[in-house]
Write a protein that holds these residues in place. Structure first.
Motif, PDB file in Angstrom:
ATOM      1  N   ASN A 172      38.789  43.571   9.708  1.00 27.97           N
ATOM      2  CA  ASN A 172      37.191  43.330   8.964  1.00 27.97           C
ATOM      3  C   ASN A 172      37.301  42.058   8.992  1.00 27.97           C
ATOM      4  N   HIS A 173      37.557  40.807   9.664  1.00 27.66           N
ATOM      5  CA  HIS A 173      36.689  39.983   9.684  1.00 27.66           C
ATOM      6  C   HIS A 173      35.731  39.519  10.799  1.00 27.66           C
ATOM      7  N   PHE A 174      36.203  40.570  12.094  1.00 28.33           N
ATOM      8  CA  PHE A 174      34.686  40.211  12.857  1.00 28.33           C
ATOM      9  C   PHE A 174      33.850  40.420  12.560  1.00 28.33           C
ATOM     10  N   GLY A 175      32.665  39.556  12.552  1.00 32.08           N
ATOM     11  CA  GLY A 175      31.278  39.986  12.075  1.00 32.08           C
ATOM     12  C   GLY A 175      30.603  40.209  13.770  1.00 32.08           C
ATOM     13  N   ARG A 176      30.020  39.356  14.579  1.00 31.59           N
ATOM     14  CA  ARG A 176      28.707  39.653  14.833  1.00 31.59           C
ATOM     15  C   ARG A 176      29.740  39.644  16.705  1.00 31.59           C
ATOM     16  N   CYS A 177      29.272  40.605  17.337  1.00 35.03           N
ATOM     17  CA  CYS A 177      29.730  40.956  18.593  1.00 35.03           C
ATOM     18  C   CYS A 177      28.984  40.501  19.950  1.00 35.03           C
ATOM     19  N   THR A 178      28.901  40.992  21.334  1.00 39.20           N
ATOM     20  CA  THR A 178      28.376  40.767  22.004  1.00 39.20           C
ATOM     21  C   THR A 178      29.139  41.371  23.207  1.00 39.20           C
ATOM     22  N   ILE A 179      29.531  42.467  23.787  1.00 39.20           N
ATOM     23  CA  ILE A 179      30.148  42.257  24.739  1.00 39.20           C
ATOM     24  C   ILE A 179      28.850  42.209  25.944  1.00 39.20           C
ATOM     25  N   VAL A 180      29.289  41.527  27.311  1.00 38.54           N
ATOM     26  CA  VAL A 180      28.421  40.472  28.245  1.00 38.54           C
ATOM     27  C   VAL A 180      28.444  41.283  29.361  1.00 38.54           C
ATOM     28  N   SER A 181      29.098  41.074  29.442  1.00 40.05           N
ATOM     29  CA  SER A 181      29.700  40.869  31.013  1.00 40.05           C
ATOM     30  C   SER A 181      30.537  41.612  31.405  1.00 40.05           C
ATOM     31  N   ALA A 182      30.805  42.495  32.938  1.00 44.41           N
ATOM     32  CA  ALA A 182      32.126  43.139  33.755  1.00 44.41           C
ATOM     33  C   ALA A 182      32.266  42.382  34.674  1.00 44.41           C
ATOM     34  N   HIS A 183      33.047  41.611  35.151  1.00 40.75           N
ATOM     35  CA  HIS A 183      33.104  40.655  36.268  1.00 40.75           C
ATOM     36  C   HIS A 183      34.104  41.714  37.174  1.00 40.75           C
ATOM     37  N   LYS A 184      34.039  42.140  38.499  1.00 40.99           N
ATOM     38  CA  LYS A 184      34.723  42.249  39.253  1.00 40.99           C
ATOM     39  C   LYS A 184      35.982  41.062  39.606  1.00 40.99           C
ATOM     40  N   ILE A 185      36.807  41.664  39.551  1.00 46.15           N
ATOM     41  CA  ILE A 185      37.640  40.437  40.649  1.00 46.15           C
ATOM     42  C   ILE A 185      39.007  41.116  41.216  1.00 46.15           C
ATOM     43  N   GLU A 186      39.014  40.457  42.817  1.00 44.57           N
ATOM     44  CA  GLU A 186      40.637  41.013  43.460  1.00 44.57           C
ATOM     45  C   GLU A 186      41.604  39.644  43.126  1.00 44.57           C
ATOM     46  N   THR A 187      42.612  41.051  43.067  1.00 44.88           N
ATOM     47  CA  THR A 187      43.693  40.363  42.461  1.00 44.88           C
ATOM     48  C   THR A 187      45.144  40.757  43.532  1.00 44.88           C
ATOM     49  N   ASP A 188      46.487  40.581  43.246  1.00 46.09           N
ATOM     50  CA  ASP A 188      47.205  40.555  43.620  1.00 46.09           C
ATOM     51  C   ASP A 188      46.833  41.876  43.608  1.00 46.09           C
ATOM     52  N   VAL A 189      47.080  43.008  42.006  1.00 46.47           N
ATOM     53  CA  VAL A 189      47.397  44.029  41.771  1.00 46.47           C
ATOM     54  C   VAL A 189      46.319  44.876  42.067  1.00 46.47           C
ATOM     55  N   GLY A 190      44.731  44.185  42.826  1.00 48.04           N
ATOM     56  CA  GLY A 190      44.089  45.398  43.556  1.00 48.04           C
ATOM     57  C   GLY A 190      42.942  44.325  42.367  1.00 48.04           C
ATOM     58  N   LEU A 191      41.422  45.490  42.641  1.00 46.69           N
ATOM     59  CA  LEU A 191      40.470  45.584  42.323  1.00 46.69           C
ATOM     60  C   LEU A 191      40.265  45.522  40.022  1.00 46.69           C
ATOM     61  N   LEU A 192      40.507  44.671  39.817  1.00 49.79           N
ATOM     62  CA  LEU A 192      39.617  44.749  38.509  1.00 49.79           C
ATOM     63  C   LEU A 192      38.706  44.481  37.656  1.00 49.79           C
ATOM     64  N   TYR A 193      38.171  44.856  36.658  1.00 46.41           N
ATOM     65  CA  TYR A 193      36.949  44.620  36.404  1.00 46.41           C
ATOM     66  C   TYR A 193      37.553  43.209  34.900  1.00 46.41           C
ATOM     67  N   ARG A 194      37.153  42.521  34.770  1.00 42.23           N
ATOM     68  CA  ARG A 194      37.192  41.374  34.352  1.00 42.23           C
ATOM     69  C   ARG A 194      36.094  41.413  32.779  1.00 42.23           C
ATOM     70  N   PHE A 195      36.101  42.445  31.529  1.00 43.70           N
ATOM     71  CA  PHE A 195      35.648  42.148  31.258  1.00 43.70           C
ATOM     72  C   PHE A 195      35.479  41.074  29.373  1.00 43.70           C
ATOM     73  N   GLN A 196      33.829  40.429  29.257  1.00 48.83           N
ATOM     74  CA  GLN A 196      33.806  39.321  28.376  1.00 48.83           C
ATOM     75  C   GLN A 196      32.922  39.654  27.519  1.00 48.83           C
ATOM     76  N   GLY A 197      33.376  39.026  26.312  1.00 51.78           N
ATOM     77  CA  GLY A 197      32.518  39.034  25.569  1.00 51.78           C
ATOM     78  C   GLY A 197      32.956  37.932  24.605  1.00 51.78           C
ATOM     79  N   VAL A 198      31.524  37.754  23.550  1.00 50.19           N
ATOM     80  CA  VAL A 198      31.562  36.659  22.552  1.00 50.19           C
ATOM     81  C   VAL A 198      31.381  37.137  21.044  1.00 50.19           C
ATOM     82  N   ALA A 199      31.916  36.835  20.195  1.00 50.87           N
ATOM     83  CA  ALA A 199      32.101  37.221  18.541  1.00 50.87           C
ATOM     84  C   ALA A 199      32.088  36.390  17.973  1.00 50.87           C
ATOM     85  N   LEU A 200      32.093  36.234  16.592  1.00 49.31           N
ATOM     86  CA  LEU A 200      31.627  35.095  15.364  1.00 49.31           C
ATOM     87  C   LEU A 200      32.751  36.544  14.444  1.00 49.31           C
TER      88      LEU A 200
END
Lengths: 209, 331
Positions: free
Chosen positions: B256-284
């Motif tokens: 409940n400390h969590f107030g406002r939030c936006t998940i803004v993007s999901a970037h595809k990233i190529e890594t050693d473990v394969g294709l991952l999605y990097r989900f990014q967000g910002v919150a206050l």
């Protein structure tokens, strides 16, 4: 004129704004009642160090308190007139002692005013009292009570400000890069143009030969 | 609902998510967690008392609490409701950051931290870390059944990077989330906050950790290196409602400390473990209010790919904590 003393040097210059003319503070007892009220407020201020009073009474009395402290600092407790003044305006005699022994050392080296006045919340109008009076809080500086106003917090470290600060930095960096690129391209254009003209002139020179 | 039309990959509407069925693997995981929690509580045995000195507002206090049972939150309960509500994190003996719901182990001095402290560095970091784990919790359940979701990890939280992150493997080779889908994710995060769920912390052995995360190959791979890095050979797991994840913590006390939030993007990233999605967000945090224009600036910046460490195969789960992170700098 040359022999006459400068009036401004005879009395202490107070560090608070003073009205050009005193307030009459309407009172059923007349001017004597006004003085009585001011004496009560000055005494209470020296006694409790923080009081809440009606704004106009308090603002009037504040000047008297400031003047007393200022004179006490200036002349010390051996000065007859100062002692008489203190004796007159302070009703409780142990507070005269406090003025010279406690307040004078406290305020000796201050550059600001000795008292502080803040507006108190204005009470809500009720059917009984449809014109609530303005009230003020007067306090001696350096009193032992918790502060009335929170000291300004440096809020650069709050999470949103950290985020905004970083966004600002990034934006600026992008802008500077843009400007630098712009300048560079302009410089290139210029040098291209100048080299072209140079070539032209070289050709012109070669032709007549 | 409008969301029904545009969310091809996510479980369509926001409403249907709340009455979801627990899958058997999650149920199993939670049973294991509960059993271990109970075992640890029983292992306390005879209750001993400890002296806890509280420093802070409204006044310093000395409390007699139960060893290995009472938490900083319990101390706050003795003192003031305001402290219970606003405290994010505890600072034990002035050096150790301590979860609000982690039992105290010996005589100590406790301070309670919150977002409006003079230096809220640790609260902000903790908030960011908690946001990451909450995002993981949302991502693990928000997709339709035919999408395989395997949570990988999140880099150690830095508020200055502008966004919190979770790296996830999805069985979608080419997915670009629509704005509506991102909005569903944001909404789910906020719903998690409305539910007011405390973060439960548990320190478990390697065997149990491997049993807990048997369905997630990434986590399984990470566990040995985590154990190697930790001082006592334990893995620290956190639970939010029914989602269990690995993190060294500390986490904030409650969602409940969590107030406002936006998940803004999901970037595809190529890594050693394969294709991952990097989900990014910002919150206050709820305690912070910000006008929409300024929030928009933060949101806009968060869209850029976060520069946090990319996951690697042999790479440790999280870089070893530096002293600044684990030990609070005296303010």
């Amino acid at each position: 004129m040359a022999n006459q003393a400068e009036v401004t040097k005879l009395v202490s210059r107070l560090k608070i704004p003073i009205l050009a003319k005193h307030r009459r503070l309407r009172n059923p007892e007349g001017p004597q009642g006004r003085v009585k009220k001011i004496r009560a407020i000055v005494t209470a201020l020296f006694k409790y160090e923080r009081i809440e009073v009606y704004h106009y009474d308090g603002d009037e009395a504040r000047g008297y308190a400031e003047r007393l402290i200022s004179d006490a600092i200036r002349h010390g407790d051996t000065h007859k007139e100062t002692m008489e003044m203190a004796d007159y305006w302070i009703e409780e005699k142990n507070l005269v002692h406090k003025l010279f022994k406690v307040l004078v050392p406290r305020f000796q080296n201050t550059s600001s005013s000795y008292t502080r006045m803040l507006n108190a919340p204005i009470p809500h109008a009720t059917p009984e009292d449809s014109h609530p009076h303005f009230r003020s809080v007067i306090e001696l500086r350096g009193n032992p009570f918790p502060p009335l106003i929170q000291s300004a917090v440096d809020n650069r470290l709050l999470i949103q400000n950290v985020l905004l600060e970083e966004a600002k930095k990034e934006y600026r960096a992008a802008k500077y890069a843009e400007i630098a690129q712009d300048l560079e391209s302009r410089a290139n254009e210029k040098s291209d143009a100048s080299s072209e003209t140079r070539e032209d002139t070289a050709e012109d020179e070669s032709q007549p030969k | 609902m409008k969301f029904n039309l545009c969310c091809k990959v996510l479980k369509s509407s926001l409403n249907r998510l709340s009455i979801r069925q627990l899958s058997s693997s999650i149920q199993n995981q939670n049973d294991l967690f509960n059993a271990e929690l109970k075992r640890q509580q029983n292992a306390v045995g005879r209750i001993e008392k400890i002296n806890v000195v509280y420093k802070g507002v409204p006044e310093d206090a000395e409390l007699i609490m139960n060893k290995n049972l009472s938490t900083p939150y319990n101390c706050a309960q003795h003192l003031s409701e305001m402290l219970c509500n606003r405290s994010v994190l505890a600072l034990v003996d002035g050096v150790k950051l301590w979860d609000m719901h982690r039992p105290l182990e010996s005589d100590c001095e406790v301070q309670l931290l919150h977002f409006h402290d003079t230096d809220p560095y640790h609260c902000n970091r903790t908030f960011w870390r908690s946001c990451s784990i909450m995002l993981g919790s949302v991502l693990s359940r928000v997709f339709k059944e035919d999408v395989q979701v395997a949570l990988h990890s999140f880099p150690s939280p830095t508020v200055k990077s502008g966004s919190f992150v979770y790296d996830v493997e999805l069985s979608l080779p080419d997915w670009n989330p629509t704005p509506a889908e991102l909005r569903v994710l944001s909404g789910e995060m906020v719903k998690l906050a409305y539910e007011e769920i405390p973060f439960e912390r548990l320190s478990i052995g390697q065997d149990l950790a491997e049993e807990l995360f048997q369905h997630n190959r990434h986590k399984l791979e990470q566990i040995p290196s985590i154990v190697q890095q930790s001082l006592d050979g334990k893995v620290i797991v956190y639970r939010i409602k029914d989602h269990i994840d690995i993190s060294r913590g500390p986490m904030m006390s409650n969602t409940n400390h969590f107030g406002r939030c936006t998940i803004v993007s999901a970037h595809k990233i190529e890594t050693d473990v394969g294709l991952l999605y990097r989900f990014q967000g910002v919150a206050l945090p709820k305690a912070m209010q910000l006008n929409h224009f300024a929030y928009g600036i933060i949101e806009e910046r968060a869209k850029k790919l976060n520069s946090g460490r990319l996951p690697t195969i042999q790479g440790e789960y999280q870089p070893a904590m530096t002293s600044r992170e684990e030990i609070a700098a005296p303010v």
